[in-house]
Write a protein that holds these residues in place. Structure first.
Motif, short mmCIF file in Angstrom:
data_model
loop_
_atom_site.label_atom_id
_atom_site.label_comp_id
_atom_site.label_asym_id
_atom_site.label_seq_id
_atom_site.Cartn_x
_atom_site.Cartn_y
_atom_site.Cartn_z
N HIS A 259 0.99 -1.14 0.15
CA HIS A 259 -0.08 -0.02 -0.03
C HIS A 259 0.97 1.26 -0.06
CE1 HIS A 259 0.51 -1.10 4.26
NE2 HIS A 259 0.71 0.25 4.54
N ASN A 260 0.24 2.34 -0.39
CA ASN A 260 0.79 3.64 -0.45
C ASN A 260 0.13 4.55 0.70
OD1 ASN A 260 2.50 3.05 -2.55
ND2 ASN A 260 1.42 4.13 -3.92
N CYS A 261 -0.46 5.76 0.34
CA CYS A 261 -1.11 6.67 1.35
C CYS A 261 -2.62 6.04 1.75
CB CYS A 261 -0.81 8.13 1.07
SG CYS A 261 -1.86 8.40 -0.48
N GLY A 262 -3.28 5.43 0.80
CA GLY A 262 -4.61 5.20 0.97
C GLY A 262 -5.46 5.93 0.06
N ARG A 263 -4.85 7.06 -0.49
CA ARG A 263 -5.41 7.89 -1.75
C ARG A 263 -5.16 7.40 -3.16
NH1 ARG A 263 -3.91 11.90 2.03
NH2 ARG A 263 -2.13 12.16 1.07
N CYS A 264 -3.96 7.04 -3.17
CA CYS A 264 -3.61 6.80 -4.73
C CYS A 264 -3.53 5.31 -4.98
CB CYS A 264 -2.21 7.51 -4.78
SG CYS A 264 -0.90 6.76 -3.72
N ASP A 265 -3.71 4.28 -3.94
CA ASP A 265 -3.74 2.81 -4.03
C ASP A 265 -4.43 2.35 -5.31
OD1 ASP A 265 -3.08 3.97 -1.32
OD2 ASP A 265 -2.56 1.89 -1.05
N ASN A 288 0.38 10.29 -9.88
CA ASN A 288 0.94 11.60 -9.01
C ASN A 288 0.33 11.32 -7.61
OD1 ASN A 288 2.38 13.62 -8.48
ND2 ASN A 288 1.15 14.85 -9.75
N CYS A 289 1.04 11.45 -6.68
CA CYS A 289 0.44 11.72 -5.32
C CYS A 289 1.31 12.30 -4.53
CB CYS A 289 -0.17 10.42 -4.85
SG CYS A 289 -0.86 10.46 -3.27
N SER A 290 0.86 12.92 -3.33
CA SER A 290 2.02 13.64 -2.39
C SER A 290 2.55 12.46 -1.67
CB SER A 290 1.12 14.67 -1.68
OG SER A 290 0.35 13.71 -0.89
N CYS A 291 2.12 11.35 -1.73
CA CYS A 291 2.91 10.38 -0.68
C CYS A 291 4.21 9.82 -1.38
CB CYS A 291 2.04 9.11 -0.46
SG CYS A 291 1.61 8.00 -1.66
N PHE A 292 4.34 10.26 -2.79
CA PHE A 292 5.54 9.72 -3.40
C PHE A 292 6.67 10.13 -2.88
CE2 PHE A 292 8.74 9.95 -6.88
CZ PHE A 292 8.68 8.41 -7.35
ZN LIG Z 1 -0.46 8.44 -2.50
#
Ligand SMILES: [Zn+2]
Length: 314
Positions: A259-265, A288-292
Motif C-alpha cells: 500500500h501507499n497512502c490510501g488515496r492513490c492505491d 502522481n500523489c503527494s505520498c511519492f
Molecule cells: Zn498516495
C-alpha cells in the motif's frame, strides 16, 4: 461429498502479445510438503485427507467455466509435480480434459520436483505449458535466512534449464520485500533478481508480500517490525525489469497488503495490472500523489532505521 475448489475465477491474461481469457483454479490439496516459508499462509487452503476423487471433483467443478477460455492456471498451494500431493493419475486426467480445448496451461512447482520426466510430461502436450517456480530472490542468503525457502539459486537454474530444453516456459516468482529487508534493499533485491533470471525465465511475476494469517511475517507485523512494500516500490521494480514482468498486488491498499497512502492505491494498483497485460511502462507516467515524496524518504532512511517507517496511512 463433492469437494469444491478453494477458488475459481476468470481473469485477463497476456498470451503471445494478445490479451485473452484465463481460468484460474485453486485446488485444495494435501498442501506443500515444505510448508516452512516465513510469509506463506497457504496451509489454510489445504487438507491432509484430500483424495484423488476430491481433486477430480474440484477440477470438474471448475471446468464448467472453461468455455471461451484460452489459458488455464492450476494452483495447489504446493507443487503440481509432487506426486504425493498431486497423483500422476490426476495430472493425466487434467491433460486429457484440456486437450483440444485450450492454448496454454500454467502450473506451479518447487524445483526439486522438476526433472526430465516431468518436463517430458508437459512437452508431450499439444498446448503450450508454463511452470511457475517460487524463486523469490536470486540471493541465496536472503532466500535462506529471510524466507526459509529451502532451495538454492542453482536448484532453480537446473530446473529452469530442464524445462527450457523441453520447450516448457518458465515463470519465476520474485517476492517483493521479504522480512528483514528495508524498502530500498527490497527494491534493489527484486531488480537484481529479475536481471539474474534473464535467459532462464520467460517471465517474472513480482509478488509484493502480503501479511497472511498464522505466518512468521504476521508476528513481525503485529509488533510493528514489518510493513508490506509500497506500491511505488512495485512500480519502480517493474520500470526496471529487463524481461517481461507481471504483478498482481494482492490485498493492495490494505494494511496487510502492499500500500501507499490510501488515496492513490487504487490508481497505482490499476496501472500495475495494466502494465502486466501490456508491458507498456507509459501506464505509470500519469501517476502522481503527494505520498511519492514520503516514499522516496522512506527508501532512503529505512536503510538506517532498520525498522519500517510510515507504518500507518498518512
Ligand atoms: Zn498516495
Amino acid at each position: 461429498m463433492v469437494l469444491k475448489p478453494v477458488a475459481v475465477w476468470i481473469e485477463k491474461e497476456r498470451l503471445n502479445g494478445n490479451i485473452v481469457r484465463c481460468l484460474t483454479i485453486i485446488l485444495r490439496s494435501r498442501g506443500c510438503y515444505w510448508n516452512r516459508c516465513l510469509m506463506c499462509g497457504y496451509k489454510k487452503d489445504t487438507s491432509k485427507d484430500v483424495t484423488l476423487k476430491d481433486l477430480i471433483d474440484q477440477f470438474n467443478f471448475a471446468l464448467k467455466r472453461l468455455s471461451g477460455v484460452d489459458v488455464v492456471k492450476i494452483f495447489t498451494s504446493g507443487s503440481f509435480f509432487d506426486s504425493k500431493e498431486i497423483p500422476k493419475e490426476f495430472r493425466s486426467f487434467v491433460y486429457d480434459a484440456l486437450t483440444g480445448k485450450i492454448r496454454k496451461l500454467i502450473v506451479e512447482s518447487r524445483p526439486e520436483f522438476i526433472n526430465e520426466e516431468t518436463a517430458e510430461e508437459l512437452s508431450s502436450l499439444e498446448f503450450e505449458t508454463e511452470v511457475g517456480i517460487g524463486l523469490e530472490t536470486a540471493d541465496d542468503f536472503i532466500r535462506e535466512h529471510c524466507i526459509n525457502k529451502g532451495f538454492s539459486f542453482e536448484d532453480f537454474k537446473r530446473s529452469a534449464k530442464i524445462l527450457k530444453s523441453h520447450c516448457v516456459k518458465v515463470k519465476a516468482y520474485i517476492l517483493l520485500k521479504p522480512p528483514f529487508l528495508s524498502e530500498g534493499e527490497a527494491i534493489r533485491d527484486a531488480i537484481r533478481s529479475i536481471k539474474a533470471v534473464k535467459g532462464l525465465a520467460d517471465v517474472v511475476s513480482v509478488n509484493p508480500t502480503n501479511v497472511q494469517s498464522g505466518t512468521y511475517v504476521e508476528k513481525l507485523w503485529f509488533k510493528g517490525l514489518y510493513r508490506p512494500p509500497w506500491l511505488w516500490s512495485a512500480v519502480e521494480v517493474l520500470r526496471n525489469a529487463e524481461i517481461d514482468a507481471i504483478c498482481d498486488p494482492v490485498a493492495y491498499g490494505k494494511a496487510r497488503g502492499p500500500h501507499n497512502c490510501g488515496r492513490c492505491d487504487r490508481d497505482v494498483a490499476r496501472a500495475i495490472r495494466e502494465y502486466s497485460l501490456t508491458q507498456d511502462a507509459s501506464v505509470f507516467d500519469g501517476l502522481n500523489c503527494s505520498c511519492f515524496k514520503l516514499w522516496e524518504r522512506v527508501v532512503e532512511l529505512e536503510d538506517y532505521s532498520r525498522i519500517p517507517l510510515a507504518l500507518i496511512h498518512v
